[in-house]
Motif scaffolding. Structure first.
Motif, PDB file in Angstrom:
ATOM      1  N   VAL A 209       0.824  -1.127  -0.077  1.00 41.40           N
ATOM      2  CA  VAL A 209      -0.038   0.130  -0.069  1.00 41.40           C
ATOM      3  C   VAL A 209       1.034   1.389  -0.023  1.00 41.40           C
ATOM      4  O   VAL A 209       0.550   2.208  -0.611  1.00 41.40           O
ATOM      5  N   ALA A 210       1.903   1.288   0.907  1.00 41.66           N
ATOM      6  CA  ALA A 210       2.889   2.482   0.792  1.00 41.66           C
ATOM      7  C   ALA A 210       3.501   2.669  -0.376  1.00 41.66           C
ATOM      8  O   ALA A 210       3.516   4.099  -0.914  1.00 41.66           O
ATOM      9  N   VAL A 211       3.866   1.765  -1.061  1.00 35.86           N
ATOM     10  CA  VAL A 211       4.632   1.797  -2.406  1.00 35.86           C
ATOM     11  C   VAL A 211       3.830   2.270  -3.470  1.00 35.86           C
ATOM     12  O   VAL A 211       3.890   3.372  -4.161  1.00 35.86           O
ATOM     13  N   ALA A 212       2.314   1.802  -3.607  1.00 37.38           N
ATOM     14  CA  ALA A 212       1.532   2.077  -4.389  1.00 37.38           C
ATOM     15  C   ALA A 212       0.938   3.528  -4.006  1.00 37.38           C
ATOM     16  O   ALA A 212       0.566   4.449  -5.162  1.00 37.38           O
ATOM     17  N   SER A 213       0.829   4.037  -2.986  1.00 33.17           N
ATOM     18  CA  SER A 213       0.441   5.213  -2.670  1.00 33.17           C
ATOM     19  C   SER A 213       1.343   6.352  -3.063  1.00 33.17           C
ATOM     20  O   SER A 213       1.000   7.354  -3.633  1.00 33.17           O
ATOM     21  N   PHE A 214       2.828   5.867  -2.739  1.00 37.19           N
ATOM     22  CA  PHE A 214       3.772   6.944  -3.226  1.00 37.19           C
ATOM     23  C   PHE A 214       3.675   7.079  -4.543  1.00 37.19           C
ATOM     24  O   PHE A 214       3.991   8.119  -5.177  1.00 37.19           O
ATOM     25  N   VAL A 215       3.804   6.048  -5.437  1.00 32.33           N
ATOM     26  CA  VAL A 215       3.831   6.050  -6.837  1.00 32.33           C
ATOM     27  C   VAL A 215       2.727   6.732  -7.555  1.00 32.33           C
ATOM     28  O   VAL A 215       2.887   7.474  -8.236  1.00 32.33           O
ATOM     29  N   GLY A 216       1.600   6.228  -7.073  1.00 32.93           N
ATOM     30  CA  GLY A 216       0.210   6.956  -7.648  1.00 32.93           C
ATOM     31  C   GLY A 216       0.311   8.337  -7.244  1.00 32.93           C
ATOM     32  O   GLY A 216      -0.305   9.180  -8.004  1.00 32.93           O
TER      33      GLY A 216
END
Length: 232
Positions: A209-216
């Motif tokens: 979730v953290a990586v997806a949030s950062f990239v998105g």
């Protein structure tokens, strides 16, 4: 009073919540003592306060710095990043107090604390992604700030900060499963209070979730920042 507010604010909230929940409502968990309850509560409050401060300030930072955005050519994504990092640095002050309290009133700090920097990195990535999205939205929809205040209050009480996660009724367990801050708060309590490493599946979910949030969030901000000058 400068940086002393980084100590005063969380401690004042801790005293208030401890009085209300431990003395008025007589709720006991975190070891069954008032000190144990205070540590349990403080450990949940630290990441939440940093998260709330980071995204709340991120939501308004582009509008507040409109003259800078209009006159200077620079990567505007730095502004939300600055406020998120500032909130995390302020959290470190409270974390130092927390570790002293654990050493004095609990079982002490264990080797599991070595995993805390990883948890904080994931917390930063998630907060940063949300902050970029809200900073972009607030430029075009100025009601974001008003909605955010209500949303943060609801989100705080749906996160097990003031209560253990196992008190959540089974039929509402999905609320926790969909709440990234639940995984953050639980990871803090695992590594600081319980002296154990977070459960692998929970840590993997938080990382994803953290990586997806950062990239998105970075993608959303990058696509919208070119229109900031026209709107501001």
């Amino acid at each position: 009073m400068g940086l002393s507010w980084a100590i005063i604010q969380p401690l004042a909230l801790l005293l208030l919540y401890t009085f209300v929940f431990a003395y008025v409502l007589k709720i006991r968990f975190g070891g069954g003592t008032t000190g144990g309850f205070a540590l349990y509560l403080f450990c949940g409050m630290l990441p939440w306060l940093a998260f709330a401060e980071g995204i709340t300030r991120s939501a308004s930072v582009i509008v507040e710095q409109a003259p800078l955005i209009k006159k200077v050519v620079f990567p505007s994504e730095i502004l939300p990043a600055y406020v998120v990092i500032s909130a995390l640095l302020m959290e470190l002050v409270g974390l130092a107090i927390m570790l002293v309290g654990v050493g004095l009133f609990s079982r002490g700090v264990g080797w599991s604390l070595a995993l805390l920097p990883l948890v904080m990195v994931l917390q930063f990535l998630f907060t940063m992604g949300v902050g970029w999205v809200l900073a972009s939205l607030n430029v075009f929809l100025r009601d974001v700030g008003q909605v955010l205040g209500l949303a943060m209050t609801l989100w705080m009480f749906l996160t097990p900060i003031f209560y253990p996660a196992d008190l959540m009724p089974a039929r509402y367990a999905w609320v926790l499963a969909l709440n990234p801050m639940y995984y953050v708060v639980q990871a803090y309590r695992d590594v600081i209070l319980e002296g154990r490493f977070p459960l692998g599946p929970q840590l993997l979910v938080l990382a994803a979730v953290a990586v997806a949030s950062f990239v998105g969030g970075h993608w959303v901000f990058g696509r919208s920042k070119h229109a900031f000058v026209d709107v501001l």
